[in-house]
Design an enzyme around this catalytic site. Structure first.
Site, PDB file in Angstrom:
ATOM      1  N   MET A  81     104.037  84.276 -37.468  1.00  0.00           N
ATOM      2  CA  MET A  81     102.580  84.375 -37.530  1.00  0.00           C
ATOM      3  C   MET A  81     101.853  83.390 -36.618  1.00  0.00           C
ATOM      4  O   MET A  81     100.635  83.258 -36.688  1.00  0.00           O
ATOM      5  CB  MET A  81     102.088  84.182 -38.977  1.00  0.00           C
ATOM      6  CG  MET A  81     102.636  85.202 -39.934  1.00  0.00           C
ATOM      7  SD  MET A  81     102.239  86.877 -39.406  1.00  0.00           S
ATOM      8  CE  MET A  81     103.340  87.797 -40.449  1.00  0.00           C
ATOM      9  N   CYS A  82     102.587  82.678 -35.773  1.00  0.00           N
ATOM     10  CA  CYS A  82     101.959  81.731 -34.846  1.00  0.00           C
ATOM     11  C   CYS A  82     101.354  82.472 -33.657  1.00  0.00           C
ATOM     12  O   CYS A  82     101.968  83.384 -33.107  1.00  0.00           O
ATOM     13  CB  CYS A  82     102.986  80.727 -34.315  1.00  0.00           C
ATOM     14  SG  CYS A  82     103.315  79.404 -35.444  1.00  0.00           S
ATOM     15  N   HIS A  83     100.174  82.021 -33.265  1.00  0.00           N
ATOM     16  CA  HIS A  83      99.544  82.551 -32.062  1.00  0.00           C
ATOM     17  C   HIS A  83     100.116  81.828 -30.842  1.00  0.00           C
ATOM     18  O   HIS A  83     100.361  80.624 -30.898  1.00  0.00           O
ATOM     19  CB  HIS A  83      98.028  82.308 -32.100  1.00  0.00           C
ATOM     20  CG  HIS A  83      97.328  83.087 -33.148  1.00  0.00           C
ATOM     21  ND1 HIS A  83      97.268  82.679 -34.463  1.00  0.00           N
ATOM     22  CD2 HIS A  83      96.647  84.263 -33.085  1.00  0.00           C
ATOM     23  CE1 HIS A  83      96.580  83.563 -35.160  1.00  0.00           C
ATOM     24  NE2 HIS A  83      96.196  84.534 -34.355  1.00  0.00           N
TER      25      HIS A  83
ATOM     26  N   MET B  56     102.204  73.608 -35.653  1.00  0.00           N
ATOM     27  CA  MET B  56     103.521  74.254 -35.617  1.00  0.00           C
ATOM     28  C   MET B  56     104.269  73.922 -34.332  1.00  0.00           C
ATOM     29  O   MET B  56     105.486  73.772 -34.341  1.00  0.00           O
ATOM     30  CB  MET B  56     103.388  75.773 -35.799  1.00  0.00           C
ATOM     31  CG  MET B  56     102.902  76.184 -37.171  1.00  0.00           C
ATOM     32  SD  MET B  56     103.830  75.452 -38.540  1.00  0.00           S
ATOM     33  CE  MET B  56     105.463  76.076 -38.221  1.00  0.00           C
ATOM     34  N   GLU B  57     103.548  73.785 -33.236  1.00  0.00           N
ATOM     35  CA  GLU B  57     104.191  73.429 -31.971  1.00  0.00           C
ATOM     36  C   GLU B  57     104.763  72.014 -32.044  1.00  0.00           C
ATOM     37  O   GLU B  57     105.895  71.772 -31.595  1.00  0.00           O
ATOM     38  CB  GLU B  57     103.189  73.555 -30.814  1.00  0.00           C
ATOM     39  CG  GLU B  57     102.862  74.985 -30.443  1.00  0.00           C
ATOM     40  CD  GLU B  57     101.973  75.737 -31.447  1.00  0.00           C
ATOM     41  OE1 GLU B  57     101.868  76.964 -31.323  1.00  0.00           O
ATOM     42  OE2 GLU B  57     101.390  75.110 -32.361  1.00  0.00           O
TER      43      GLU B  57
ATOM     44  N   ASP C 233     123.445  68.321 -31.468  1.00  0.00           N
ATOM     45  CA  ASP C 233     124.323  69.146 -30.635  1.00  0.00           C
ATOM     46  C   ASP C 233     125.033  68.322 -29.571  1.00  0.00           C
ATOM     47  O   ASP C 233     126.227  68.498 -29.337  1.00  0.00           O
ATOM     48  CB  ASP C 233     123.522  70.267 -29.969  1.00  0.00           C
ATOM     49  CG  ASP C 233     124.391  71.102 -29.050  1.00  0.00           C
ATOM     50  OD1 ASP C 233     125.382  71.682 -29.536  1.00  0.00           O
ATOM     51  OD2 ASP C 233     124.092  71.161 -27.842  1.00  0.00           O
TER      52      ASP C 233
END
EC number: 4.6.1.17
Length: 163
Positions: A75-77, A115-116, A130
């Site tokens: 749902m992120c733009h 969110m970013e 990793d």
């Protein structure tokens, strides 16, 4: 069902319409961490990890992740990021070596960049894991959380329990 902004009149997911939202300067600062053992800490500091310069690669991975957030969070733009900065600090105690990862993301837009910043912090920590897992798989990725955000209708948010 339509009381929720991400649910349509049929009760299914939708991307919120931000067409009418005001464009403002927006920032978000997020944090994550990873605890490593003494050997990994020393190898990172001495640039002796076989896959390369751990912090440089992790930093680039975090920036790339911020730019791809809308491709992995449904749902992120998509946002035109104007800046992403990733900062590392070591919290070294006698038997604990914790890498603190702080990410600041910026945009001029109609929706926030939380969110970013959170995605970048998470992917940065995962990249450290990793790159170092051949030495020890016992690393612990810590909590990932928003420290602060500015801009937009909801204004400024600052986490009370900064560490």
């Amino acid at each position: 069902m339509t009381d929720f902004s991400h649910i349509n009149e049929q009760g299914r997911a939708k991307m919120v319409d931000i067409t009418e939202k005001k464009v403002t300067s927006r920032t978000a600062v997020a944090r994550s961490s990873i605890i490593v053992n003494q050997e990994i800490y020393q190898k990172i500091m001495d640039h002796k990890i076989g896959k390369g310069d751990v912090l440089s690669v992790a930093q680039v991975a975090g920036i790339m992740a911020a730019k791809q957030t809308s491709n992995i969070i449904p749902m992120c733009h998509p946002l035109p990021l104007s800046g992403v900065n990733i900062h590392f600090d070591w919290n070294v105690e006698e038997d604990k070596h914790e890498l603190l990862i702080t990410v600041e993301a910026k945009t001029q837009g109609s929706t926030g960049v939380e969110m970013e910043a959170l995605t970048a912090a998470s992917i940065t920590a995962l990249t450290v894991y990793d790159m170092c897992k051949a030495v020890d798989k016992g690393m612990i990725i810590g909590s990932t959380y928003l420290l602060e955000k500015t801009g937009g209708k909801s204004g400024t948010y600052k986490r009370e329990d900064f560490r």
